[in-house]
Design a protein around this motif. Sequence first.
Motif, mmCIF file in Angstrom:
data_model
loop_
_atom_site.group_PDB
_atom_site.id
_atom_site.type_symbol
_atom_site.label_atom_id
_atom_site.label_comp_id
_atom_site.label_asym_id
_atom_site.label_seq_id
_atom_site.Cartn_x
_atom_site.Cartn_y
_atom_site.Cartn_z
ATOM 1 N N GLU A 1 -6.514 -28.546 -16.358
ATOM 2 C CA GLU A 1 -7.191 -27.268 -16.612
ATOM 3 C C GLU A 1 -7.261 -26.400 -15.354
ATOM 4 O O GLU A 1 -7.053 -25.188 -15.422
ATOM 5 N N LYS A 2 -7.526 -26.991 -14.212
ATOM 6 C CA LYS A 2 -7.607 -26.223 -12.955
ATOM 7 C C LYS A 2 -6.236 -25.630 -12.615
ATOM 8 O O LYS A 2 -6.139 -24.476 -12.198
ATOM 9 N N ALA A 3 -5.180 -26.430 -12.797
ATOM 10 C CA ALA A 3 -3.823 -25.932 -12.551
ATOM 11 C C ALA A 3 -3.483 -24.810 -13.529
ATOM 12 O O ALA A 3 -2.818 -23.837 -13.158
ATOM 13 N N ASN A 4 -3.936 -24.938 -14.786
ATOM 14 C CA ASN A 4 -3.712 -23.871 -15.768
ATOM 15 C C ASN A 4 -4.352 -22.561 -15.324
ATOM 16 O O ASN A 4 -3.777 -21.491 -15.508
ATOM 17 N N GLU A 5 -5.541 -22.635 -14.755
ATOM 18 C CA GLU A 5 -6.218 -21.433 -14.261
ATOM 19 C C GLU A 5 -5.399 -20.791 -13.140
ATOM 20 O O GLU A 5 -5.244 -19.573 -13.096
#
Length: 175
Positions: free
Chosen positions: A29-33
């Motif tokens: 999720e952090k990488a997606n952001e």
Amino acid sequence: LKNPIVRRLVDVCASYVFARGVEVTTNDEKANETLKEFFERNKRILGQNALVAHERTKDTDGNLFFVFFADRESKGLVSLRTIDATEIADIVCDPDDSDTPWFYRRVWESREFDATTGATAVMAREAWYPAIDYEPDLKPKTINAIEVMWDQPVLHRKCGAVAKWHFGCPRIYPM
């Protein structure tokens, strides 16, 4: 470019490749952001219309030169732009491996505008840009008195090249 059938072929192919755009995701999720922020900030270069234009450029120029600008002093965000293929005068490669670029020499004209007088001055400019994955131990500030833009690495996407050519060849060239 002047043949309407070839022009239509280039337009249809480019639209077909990126008709629905591109989506890049990961389970992290952090990488997606981070990815979402990068693509949003760089939609002028990576948005659907831009990607279609880049696909056309591969047909007409055979080369795409992406330059990355990292904000190393603030948030570490990376912005992306392109350099016109006609501005790349030379590609210097590893002498032991011609498939490994080290530097791109850019020669261009910069138009300086004076808002007070309305005058425009054309300035001849030149700079060296490192290849995106070239990280030598010694990084000279200049090469032959020409500045090296170490904080602006270049990613070269070439197509239609033959064997060890440094530059790509437009895909429509055989026509």
